[in-house]
Enzyme design. Structure first.
Site, PDB file in Angstrom:
ATOM      1  N   ARG A  56      55.491  25.109  41.083  1.00  0.00           N
ATOM      2  CA  ARG A  56      54.710  26.186  40.459  1.00  0.00           C
ATOM      3  C   ARG A  56      53.708  25.642  39.430  1.00  0.00           C
ATOM      4  O   ARG A  56      52.718  26.285  39.128  1.00  0.00           O
ATOM      5  CB  ARG A  56      55.673  27.209  39.838  1.00  0.00           C
ATOM      6  CG  ARG A  56      55.023  28.447  39.309  1.00  0.00           C
ATOM      7  CD  ARG A  56      55.948  29.678  39.382  1.00  0.00           C
ATOM      8  NE  ARG A  56      57.329  29.394  39.074  1.00  0.00           N
ATOM      9  CZ  ARG A  56      57.840  29.366  37.833  1.00  0.00           C
ATOM     10  NH1 ARG A  56      57.084  29.572  36.792  1.00  0.00           N
ATOM     11  NH2 ARG A  56      59.129  29.121  37.658  1.00  0.00           N
ATOM     12  N   TYR A 109      34.978  46.233  37.592  1.00  0.00           N
ATOM     13  CA  TYR A 109      35.557  46.334  38.937  1.00  0.00           C
ATOM     14  C   TYR A 109      36.689  47.379  38.905  1.00  0.00           C
ATOM     15  O   TYR A 109      37.530  47.353  37.994  1.00  0.00           O
ATOM     16  CB  TYR A 109      36.069  44.944  39.307  1.00  0.00           C
ATOM     17  CG  TYR A 109      36.808  44.800  40.593  1.00  0.00           C
ATOM     18  CD1 TYR A 109      36.229  45.146  41.797  1.00  0.00           C
ATOM     19  CD2 TYR A 109      38.098  44.263  40.592  1.00  0.00           C
ATOM     20  CE1 TYR A 109      36.921  44.981  42.988  1.00  0.00           C
ATOM     21  CE2 TYR A 109      38.792  44.085  41.778  1.00  0.00           C
ATOM     22  CZ  TYR A 109      38.199  44.455  42.969  1.00  0.00           C
ATOM     23  OH  TYR A 109      38.888  44.280  44.143  1.00  0.00           O
ATOM     24  N   ASP A 181      34.533  38.697  33.442  1.00  0.00           N
ATOM     25  CA  ASP A 181      34.621  38.555  34.897  1.00  0.00           C
ATOM     26  C   ASP A 181      33.301  37.925  35.339  1.00  0.00           C
ATOM     27  O   ASP A 181      32.254  38.585  35.351  1.00  0.00           O
ATOM     28  CB  ASP A 181      34.839  39.928  35.554  1.00  0.00           C
ATOM     29  CG  ASP A 181      35.034  39.814  37.069  1.00  0.00           C
ATOM     30  OD1 ASP A 181      34.498  38.857  37.670  1.00  0.00           O
ATOM     31  OD2 ASP A 181      35.704  40.691  37.648  1.00  0.00           O
ATOM     32  N   LYS A 206      35.519  35.153  46.445  1.00  0.00           N
ATOM     33  CA  LYS A 206      34.112  35.417  46.810  1.00  0.00           C
ATOM     34  C   LYS A 206      33.376  34.093  47.076  1.00  0.00           C
ATOM     35  O   LYS A 206      33.656  33.438  48.058  1.00  0.00           O
ATOM     36  CB  LYS A 206      33.430  36.243  45.719  1.00  0.00           C
ATOM     37  CG  LYS A 206      34.267  37.404  45.191  1.00  0.00           C
ATOM     38  CD  LYS A 206      34.607  38.433  46.238  1.00  0.00           C
ATOM     39  CE  LYS A 206      35.454  39.547  45.625  1.00  0.00           C
ATOM     40  NZ  LYS A 206      36.199  40.321  46.576  1.00  0.00           N
TER      41      LYS A 206
END
Ligand SMILES: Cc1ncc(COP(=O)(O)O)c(C=O)c1O
Length: 391
Positions: A56, A109, A181, A206
């Site tokens: 992890r 968003y 963001d 993206k």
């Protein structure tokens, strides 16, 4: 310092990660095994410093990708998450506690807004929405318990560009964490840490991945905020698959040329749209009709394939006829891949709290992909013909 195109090719390719290969290999692991107590003690003591400790915490695939992202965005360190949304929510939780207050930009968003509404409120964390164009005027909204000022610039769908340095200066005066963001800027066209941002979040889904086949998020922080971001994200169990990180790293290698082409084609299409009577206004940051355009000119080094425009006419039947027949612009909720996408939004106002949407007709958001731009213009032109025929 290398020029940006060189950085996209070389970022993260340290010899200790690549070990003689061009690309850092996919290193899959949950368990890391140690042959001696001494080795194990060393791993425990250095677990936050890119030493193999436990899956992890990442393997060398993760270390290479995070180095690359930190270098591209210009931060002290980068953490990875299984989606852009997980990056946003975890980065916020890392700095919040019950009783705190968040200032959230009104054009964020939609799932970011949903997180504020459906999760933060339940933790007794208050959220106030603010006008993306507020600039230094945000000071009037800062409360004693305001902990995070969250920005998204340009904002989702409506594309307003924020005055990031003015907001950051005021926010820092009141000891707030400035979080952005930065998915649209991609760390390429907007350098968040040069403008006072503390934590820059991206939906790497993206442009970083760039091929519409991986969900991934990143949060990159400056020196002051990196240790808290890293340790809280780890505590909340966040990590990403090395296979996905490998694909994202492959995406980084072509980031420069892809964005250049997305930008060029989108600008050509936006200029063509400007001349069409079906279009009321263009919401592209590089156009003076886009609110906050002067901040774009001042702070950004370029644009990409994502922008919006508002129709001057149209009912549901007309818009349906336009969208149903598209050959290249398929309908889809994401963006940033090689393919063109189109989205119609009738209800911008229902997604806003403190700003008024002044237009009567639908907003159309385009993601301009890497197809031949003349094919894309022909596709849109035929779409307008169908819209007109249906009215
Ligand atoms: C601006 C912005 N931020 C964050 C996200 C969330 O990314 P993901 O879909 O990887 O959760 C998106 C996705 O569309 C987005 O457009």
């Amino acid at each position: 310092m290398s020029k940006k195109e060189t950085v996209y090719v070389s970022a993260g390719r340290k010899p200790q990660w690549t070990r003689g290969l061009v690309n850092p290999p996919v290193e899959r692991a949950s368990t890391v095994v140690f042959d001696s107590v001494e080795q194990m003690k060393h791993a425990v003591a250095n677990k936050s410093k890119q030493v193999l400790y436990y899956g992890r915490r990442g393997t060398t695939t993760n270390f290479a990708f995070c180095d690359a992202m930190a270098e591209i965005e210009g931060g002290a360190g980068c953490y990875v998450y299984p989606s852009g949304t997980a990056a946003i929510t975890t980065a916020m939780l890392a700095f919040l506690k019950s009783g705190d207050h968040v200032l959230m930009v009104d054009n964020a968003y939609e799932p970011t807004r949903a997180f504020c509404q459906n999760v933060l409120k339940g933790f007794n964390i208050d959220v106030t929405y603010y006008d993306p164009l507020i600039g230094a005027g945000i000071e009037a909204l800062i409360q004693e318990n305001t902990k995070i000022v969250f920005l998204e610039s340009p904002g989702s769908l409506t594309m307003e560009v924020q005055d990031v340095p003015a907001i950051a200066e005021v926010a820092h005066k009141h000891n707030c964490v400035v979080m952005l963001d930065n998915t649209w800027g991609a760390g390429v066209n907007f350098k968040p840490f040069d403008y006072g941002v503390d934590v820059s979040v991206q939906a790497a889904t993206k442009y970083i991945v760039g091929h519409s086949d991986v969900m991934l998020g990143t949060a990159t922080a400056n020196e002051k905020h990196w240790p808290v971001l890293r340790e809280k994200s780890y505590t909340l169990g966040m990590c990403a698959s090395p296979d996905d990180l490998y694909l994202a790293m492959r995406g980084i290698r072509t980031l420069g040329v892809r964005l250049q082409q997305h930008q060029e084609s989108a600008l050509k299409i936006a200029r063509w749209l400007e001349s069409r009577e079906e279009v009321e206004t263009i919401l592209h940051p590089a156009f003076s009709s886009c609110p906050g355009h002067e901040m774009f000119t001042r702070d950004f080094t370029g644009s990409n394939g994502l922008f919006s425009f508002v129709l001057s006419k149209g009912n549901q039947a007309g818009i349906t006829a336009m969208l149903d027949g598209m050959s290249h612009f398929k309908m889809g909720y994401s963006w940033g891949g090689f393919e063109s996408l189109i989205l119609a939004v009738n209800s911008v106002q229902s997604m806003r709290t403190v700003t008024t949407w002044p237009y009567e007709h639908a907003l159309i958001r385009l993601h301009v992909g890497l197809e031949n731009v003349d094919d894309l213009i022909a596709d849109l032109s035929a779409g307008f013909d169908r819209l007109n025929a249906a009215l």
